[in-house]
Design a protein around this motif. Sequence first.
Motif, PDB file in Angstrom:
ATOM      1  N   SER A  48      -0.431  62.347  21.331  1.00 40.22           N
ATOM      2  CA  SER A  48      -1.007  61.194  20.631  1.00 40.22           C
ATOM      3  C   SER A  48      -0.726  61.375  19.151  1.00 40.22           C
ATOM      4  CB  SER A  48      -2.526  61.162  20.846  1.00 40.22           C
ATOM      5  OG  SER A  48      -3.122  62.305  20.265  1.00 40.22           O
ATOM      6  N   LYS A  49      -0.539  60.254  18.454  1.00 37.15           N
ATOM      7  CA  LYS A  49      -0.374  60.402  17.005  1.00 37.15           C
ATOM      8  C   LYS A  49      -0.703  59.110  16.278  1.00 37.15           C
ATOM      9  CE  LYS A  49       4.601  59.695  17.196  1.00 37.15           C
ATOM     10  NZ  LYS A  49       5.770  60.426  17.629  1.00 37.15           N
ATOM     11  N   SER A  50      -1.044  59.285  15.010  1.00 45.29           N
ATOM     12  CA  SER A  50      -1.150  58.120  14.150  1.00 45.29           C
ATOM     13  C   SER A  50       0.259  57.809  13.686  1.00 45.29           C
ATOM     14  CB  SER A  50      -2.013  58.437  12.939  1.00 45.29           C
ATOM     15  OG  SER A  50      -1.292  59.274  12.074  1.00 45.29           O
TER      16      SER A  50
ATOM     17  N   TRP B 274      17.658  56.683  14.117  1.00 44.79           N
ATOM     18  CA  TRP B 274      17.832  56.347  15.535  1.00 44.79           C
ATOM     19  C   TRP B 274      17.650  57.586  16.408  1.00 44.79           C
ATOM     20  CZ3 TRP B 274      17.691  51.565  17.080  1.00 44.79           C
ATOM     21  CH2 TRP B 274      18.061  50.552  16.195  1.00 44.79           C
ATOM     22  N   HIS B 275      16.816  57.444  17.424  1.00 41.94           N
ATOM     23  CA  HIS B 275      16.585  58.579  18.328  1.00 41.94           C
ATOM     24  C   HIS B 275      16.014  58.102  19.648  1.00 41.94           C
ATOM     25  CE1 HIS B 275      12.565  57.860  16.690  1.00 41.94           C
ATOM     26  NE2 HIS B 275      12.095  58.511  17.743  1.00 41.94           N
ATOM     27  N   GLN B 276      16.102  58.994  20.620  1.00 44.08           N
ATOM     28  CA  GLN B 276      15.392  58.817  21.891  1.00 44.08           C
ATOM     29  C   GLN B 276      14.285  59.871  21.913  1.00 44.08           C
ATOM     30  OE1 GLN B 276      18.954  59.785  24.123  1.00 44.08           O
ATOM     31  NE2 GLN B 276      18.929  57.781  25.105  1.00 44.08           N
TER      32      GLN B 276
ATOM     33  N   ALA C  63      14.454  53.096  16.029  1.00 47.42           N
ATOM     34  CA  ALA C  63      14.432  53.547  14.631  1.00 47.42           C
ATOM     35  C   ALA C  63      13.438  52.668  13.897  1.00 47.42           C
ATOM     36  CB  ALA C  63      15.821  53.377  14.019  1.00 47.42           C
ATOM     37  N   SER C  64      13.099  53.028  12.662  1.00 45.48           N
ATOM     38  CA  SER C  64      12.304  52.107  11.831  1.00 45.48           C
ATOM     39  C   SER C  64      12.483  52.481  10.371  1.00 45.48           C
ATOM     40  CB  SER C  64      10.824  52.092  12.239  1.00 45.48           C
ATOM     41  OG  SER C  64      10.210  53.329  11.984  1.00 45.48           O
ATOM     42  N   GLY C  65      12.282  51.469   9.520  1.00 48.37           N
ATOM     43  CA  GLY C  65      12.506  51.677   8.089  1.00 48.37           C
ATOM     44  C   GLY C  65      11.206  51.923   7.338  1.00 48.37           C
TER      45      GLY C  65
ATOM     46  N   PRO D  51      -0.790  49.549   3.967  1.00 43.00           N
ATOM     47  CA  PRO D  51      -0.364  50.518   4.984  1.00 43.00           C
ATOM     48  C   PRO D  51      -0.116  49.831   6.327  1.00 43.00           C
ATOM     49  CG  PRO D  51      -2.355  51.278   3.868  1.00 43.00           C
ATOM     50  CD  PRO D  51      -2.120  49.863   3.411  1.00 43.00           C
ATOM     51  N   ARG D  52       0.861  50.362   7.072  1.00 40.00           N
ATOM     52  CA  ARG D  52       1.104  49.847   8.428  1.00 40.00           C
ATOM     53  C   ARG D  52       0.305  50.729   9.384  1.00 40.00           C
ATOM     54  NH1 ARG D  52       6.150  51.273  12.049  1.00 40.00           N
ATOM     55  NH2 ARG D  52       4.584  52.850  12.534  1.00 40.00           N
ATOM     56  N   TYR D  53      -0.897  50.293   9.736  1.00 41.05           N
ATOM     57  CA  TYR D  53      -1.760  51.098  10.601  1.00 41.05           C
ATOM     58  C   TYR D  53      -1.365  50.908  12.061  1.00 41.05           C
ATOM     59  CZ  TYR D  53      -4.986  52.447   6.921  1.00 41.05           C
ATOM     60  OH  TYR D  53      -5.529  53.006   5.801  1.00 41.05           O
TER      61      TYR D  53
HETATM   62  O1  LIG Z   1       6.276  54.512  13.737  1.00 42.08           O
HETATM   63  C1  LIG Z   1       7.438  54.153  13.826  1.00 42.08           C
HETATM   64  O2  LIG Z   1       7.890  53.189  13.220  1.00 42.08           O
HETATM   65  C2  LIG Z   1       8.409  54.891  14.701  1.00 42.08           C
HETATM   66  C3  LIG Z   1       7.830  56.095  15.349  1.00 42.08           C
HETATM   67  C4  LIG Z   1       8.814  56.764  16.229  1.00 42.08           C
HETATM   68  O3  LIG Z   1       9.914  56.350  16.405  1.00 42.08           O
HETATM   69  C5  LIG Z   1       8.441  57.964  16.939  1.00 42.08           C
HETATM   70  O4  LIG Z   1       7.383  58.504  16.658  1.00 42.08           O
HETATM   71  O5  LIG Z   1       9.205  58.395  17.826  1.00 42.08           O
END
Ligand SMILES: O=C(O)CCC(=O)C(=O)O
Length: 287
Positions: free
Chosen positions: A90-92, A106-108, A195-197, A204-206
């Motif tokens: 779990s994570k914020s 970019w990742h899996q 991915a994300s920028g 904040p993006r909560y």
């Molecule tokens: O929070 C995000 O925008 C991406 C998070 C993410 O890709 C991840 O935790 O694997």
Amino acid sequence: MLTSEQISEYLANGFLTVNDVFTDHEINEMYEAFSCDEIQKHFRVNPSGFGFHLLEITTMHPLFLQYSCHPKVIDLIRPLLGDNIQLQHSKSTVKMPGASKGTIFWHQDFAYLPHTNTSLLTVMICVVDFTMENGCMQMVKGSHKLGVLNHRDEHGQETANDCTEEDAWQLPHEVVNIMPKKGGISIHHSLTLHASGDNHSTEPRYSLAFTYRASDAYQLADKVWEDTGLAVSGKSNHMINVRLESMVIPILQNTKRNPLGFPFGTAYRQTGKAVAEGRLKSPFLSA
Ligand SMILES: O=C(O)CCC(=O)C(=O)O
């Protein structure tokens, strides 16, 4: 429950957005939980990187535990993972506004937390509207069918920019912006390339991310977090069978980004102490 169209969409694309999952009251509760001192201090400590990824969040506030197990979430993912489900981590995912505070290459996910099968997915709960401006996720349609892509450098270590197979997010592959509304969620498969920028807005993006696995997925690498293996549906962890899927998994030897293993952890070295310390070596093999 997901409709059969939504299930087909997830199976075809490797991701799904579902809006109106949580009420304003529930979202306000989550927002309040994010505001407690214990949690807030983490978002501000690391101005240049992964401060926004605070792991083991279910152990830090009872509300986060509650939402990780919430029937609204679990009922949605049961058709995708089966009846027996565990939390993997779990994570914020709280992106503070500003440059270099939230870029994710970019990742899996699976590349960092390989298991014996790929029945793992992540649910992102959006506590605000997700937009391009605030750094929403982008995902490659159908990339969960590409197998495990390379995320290693020539030394077998994690690269600085995650996945090295650039073709996988270029045309003709289709990249989709994932923009659930506040109270909505996204669900993505563990092999979906995403991915994300940075967050270029002023707020904040909560958001919260819970990664779940079918209970018959046995972990091969990465850290076992405090809340890994929490049963959220079906049988408890006793008498679970392990299911194998046929695939090749490039195990990461290390994480350059953070030798302590946060946030992704390192691959378990499946070697005994004497081997790991180099005290025991085959007399017939050169180093
Ligand atoms: O929070 C995000 O925008 C991406 C998070 C993410 O890709 C991840 O935790 O694997």
